[in-house]
Design a protein around this motif. Structure first.
Motif, PDB file in Angstrom:
ATOM      1  N   PRO A 253     -61.712  24.144  -6.236  1.00 23.97           N
ATOM      2  CA  PRO A 253     -62.871  25.032  -6.031  1.00 23.97           C
ATOM      3  C   PRO A 253     -62.483  26.349  -5.372  1.00 23.97           C
ATOM      4  N   GLU A 254     -61.656  27.133  -6.051  1.00 26.43           N
ATOM      5  CA  GLU A 254     -61.268  28.442  -5.521  1.00 26.43           C
ATOM      6  C   GLU A 254     -62.330  29.457  -5.918  1.00 26.43           C
ATOM      7  N   TRP A 255     -62.700  30.340  -5.007  1.00 30.16           N
ATOM      8  CA  TRP A 255     -63.855  31.211  -5.230  1.00 30.16           C
ATOM      9  C   TRP A 255     -63.653  32.153  -6.408  1.00 30.16           C
ATOM     10  N   GLY A 256     -62.467  32.702  -6.571  1.00 29.13           N
ATOM     11  CA  GLY A 256     -62.220  33.584  -7.708  1.00 29.13           C
ATOM     12  C   GLY A 256     -62.312  32.854  -9.034  1.00 29.13           C
ATOM     13  N   ALA A 257     -61.781  31.635  -9.077  1.00 24.48           N
ATOM     14  CA  ALA A 257     -61.871  30.830 -10.295  1.00 24.48           C
ATOM     15  C   ALA A 257     -63.317  30.449 -10.588  1.00 24.48           C
ATOM     16  N   MET A 258     -64.118  30.235  -9.537  1.00 27.32           N
ATOM     17  CA  MET A 258     -65.530  29.925  -9.739  1.00 27.32           C
ATOM     18  C   MET A 258     -66.266  31.109 -10.364  1.00 27.32           C
ATOM     19  N   ILE A 259     -65.920  32.326  -9.942  1.00 28.00           N
ATOM     20  CA  ILE A 259     -66.526  33.507 -10.568  1.00 28.00           C
ATOM     21  C   ILE A 259     -66.124  33.589 -12.032  1.00 28.00           C
ATOM     22  N   SER A 260     -64.856  33.291 -12.305  1.00 25.82           N
ATOM     23  CA  SER A 260     -64.388  33.316 -13.694  1.00 25.82           C
ATOM     24  C   SER A 260     -65.147  32.309 -14.550  1.00 25.82           C
ATOM     25  N   ASP A 261     -65.404  31.119 -13.992  1.00 19.58           N
ATOM     26  CA  ASP A 261     -66.156  30.108 -14.741  1.00 19.58           C
ATOM     27  C   ASP A 261     -67.587  30.557 -15.016  1.00 19.58           C
ATOM     28  N   GLY A 262     -68.149  31.346 -14.103  1.00 18.49           N
ATOM     29  CA  GLY A 262     -69.552  31.724 -14.250  1.00 18.49           C
ATOM     30  C   GLY A 262     -69.788  33.022 -14.972  1.00 18.49           C
ATOM     31  N   ARG A 263     -68.735  33.754 -15.344  1.00 21.01           N
ATOM     32  CA  ARG A 263     -68.953  35.058 -15.971  1.00 21.01           C
ATOM     33  C   ARG A 263     -69.606  34.931 -17.346  1.00 21.01           C
ATOM     34  N   THR A 264     -69.386  33.790 -18.023  1.00 25.25           N
ATOM     35  CA  THR A 264     -69.982  33.591 -19.344  1.00 25.25           C
ATOM     36  C   THR A 264     -71.495  33.452 -19.250  1.00 25.25           C
ATOM     37  N   TYR A 265     -71.973  32.948 -18.117  1.00 25.78           N
ATOM     38  CA  TYR A 265     -73.396  32.640 -17.971  1.00 25.78           C
ATOM     39  C   TYR A 265     -74.108  33.613 -17.036  1.00 25.78           C
ATOM     40  N   ILE A 266     -73.476  34.752 -16.720  1.00 30.25           N
ATOM     41  CA  ILE A 266     -73.984  35.596 -15.648  1.00 30.25           C
ATOM     42  C   ILE A 266     -75.342  36.217 -15.986  1.00 30.25           C
ATOM     43  N   LEU A 267     -75.656  36.438 -17.256  1.00 34.61           N
ATOM     44  CA  LEU A 267     -76.931  37.056 -17.607  1.00 34.61           C
ATOM     45  C   LEU A 267     -78.096  36.080 -17.504  1.00 34.61           C
ATOM     46  N   ASP A 268     -77.870  34.831 -17.894  1.00 39.82           N
ATOM     47  CA  ASP A 268     -78.957  33.837 -17.892  1.00 39.82           C
ATOM     48  C   ASP A 268     -78.921  32.936 -16.666  1.00 39.82           C
ATOM     49  N   PHE A 269     -77.725  32.656 -16.136  1.00 36.10           N
ATOM     50  CA  PHE A 269     -77.581  31.751 -14.997  1.00 36.10           C
ATOM     51  C   PHE A 269     -76.744  32.470 -13.933  1.00 36.10           C
ATOM     52  N   TRP A 270     -77.359  33.464 -13.322  1.00 36.37           N
ATOM     53  CA  TRP A 270     -76.652  34.392 -12.445  1.00 36.37           C
ATOM     54  C   TRP A 270     -76.010  33.728 -11.245  1.00 36.37           C
ATOM     55  N   TRP A 271     -76.591  32.631 -10.748  1.00 38.27           N
ATOM     56  CA  TRP A 271     -76.139  32.029  -9.502  1.00 38.27           C
ATOM     57  C   TRP A 271     -74.737  31.422  -9.619  1.00 38.27           C
ATOM     58  N   VAL A 272     -74.311  31.086 -10.834  1.00 44.03           N
ATOM     59  CA  VAL A 272     -73.008  30.446 -10.991  1.00 44.03           C
ATOM     60  C   VAL A 272     -71.892  31.392 -10.540  1.00 44.03           C
ATOM     61  N   ALA A 273     -71.990  32.663 -10.864  1.00 50.27           N
ATOM     62  CA  ALA A 273     -70.984  33.640 -10.448  1.00 50.27           C
ATOM     63  C   ALA A 273     -71.381  34.378  -9.175  1.00 50.27           C
TER      64      ALA A 273
END
Length: 305
Positions: A253-273
């Motif tokens: 659970p590294e914070w930068g990797a978590m942002i990378s995982d959430g960039r695909t969903y940032i428009l609809d599921f903003w909280w992931v990134a």
């Protein structure tokens, strides 16, 4: 204590005429703490960092869920009562992953802050004290490292060493030392011809004793301030490596990797990134505020300028 009577321990610490070296040293530390405490923003940064350390130490107790447990039926859920910061694309609790990820952040910051300043202190003081061709060679090597952007150089080292958090930390430490070397050299040049250095040399002190016993202690305060101010950049660089998949590897659970995982969903599921990004922002801000406070204490002349 001494023949001089003091009304309180505070008076003993703040006296203008200390009776012993220990009293003078403790008094200087206490006066520095009073100066630091008067800076409200610096205290705010210190509180945040203390909370981060406590969160990292007690992560298994504070995290409501395992950072690795997946629940695909509960994926991409918004923040709510069950998951305070929502869930990611694999149904993992974001809050739990942020809490456990604080350990990785502290590991990166602590390791780089331990390795890079020591390398820079040694290189800079040797170059400034020796002078001549030694200074020229060491400073040209330093200039080579400074010629490249830090993140680009770290990417090159990680690409050569291989992806992983250990190699990422090593790459960041290797690329972070040149500014400390420059600072230590500048400090050394100002004091190498001082009278107390000449007196110690006449008493038989060798070069290493002069460096370790007389020059290094005078350089440490400036390095501490620079390290505290650089921690935000180190966190961002580590997050950048994690974002590119070159830092901590899944499922850590590294914070930068978590942002990378959430960039695909940032428009609809903003909280992931957004949640790990907010964590990086808060910790980086805390280090900057702490660094400003330490500068006021350890380098008051530079703070005024």
């Amino acid at each position: 204590m001494s023949d001089v009577q003091y009304q309180s321990r505070r008076d003993w610490l703040l006296t203008d005429a200390p009776q012993t070296r220990r009293q003078a040293r403790l008094g200087a530390i206490y006066q520095g703490w009073l100066t630091f405490r008067a800076n409200k923003l610096a205290m705010f940064g210190l509180v945040i960092l203390i909370l981060l350390i406590v969160m990292a130490i007690f992560a298994p107790l504070l995290a409501p869920y395992s950072p690795f447990s997946q629940d695909l039926t509960n994926r991409l859920q918004p923040p709510g009562a069950a998951n305070w910061l929502g869930t990611d694309h694999l149904g993992r609790d974001i809050m739990s992953r942020l809490i456990h990820g604080s350990r990785i952040t502290l590991f990166i910051v602590g390791t780089v802050a331990l390795i890079a300043p020591i390398i820079g202190l040694f290189v800079g003081t040797v170059a400034g004290f020796a002078g001549g061709w030694v200074d020229q060679v060491l400073m040209r090597i330093t200039d080579i490292f400074l010629a490249f952007p830090k993140l680009i150089l770290a990417l090159a080292f990680v690409a050569a060493l291989g992806a992983g958090i250990g190699n990422a930390v090593l790459a960041l430490a290797i690329t972070a030392w040149p500014p400390y070397a420059r600072l230590a050299r500048a400090e050394t040049l100002t004091i190498r011809n001082a009278d107390f250095i000449a007196a110690a040399r006449l008493q038989g002190a060798g070069p290493m004793r002069l460096l370790i016993g007389h020059i290094w202690p005078l350089c440490i305060s400036s390095l501490i301030v620079r390290v505290a101010l650089d921690m935000a950049g180190i966190i961002l660089s580590a997050a950048g490596l994690g974002f590119l998949g070159l830092g901590a590897q899944p499922p850590m659970p590294e914070w930068g990797a978590m942002i990378s995982d959430g960039r695909t969903y940032i428009l609809d599921f903003w909280w992931v990134a957004a949640m790990p990004g907010l964590a990086i922002f808060i910790v980086s801000l805390a280090f900057n505020l702490l660094g400003d406070g330490l500068r006021d204490v350890l380098d008051p002349k530079g703070a005024k300028e």
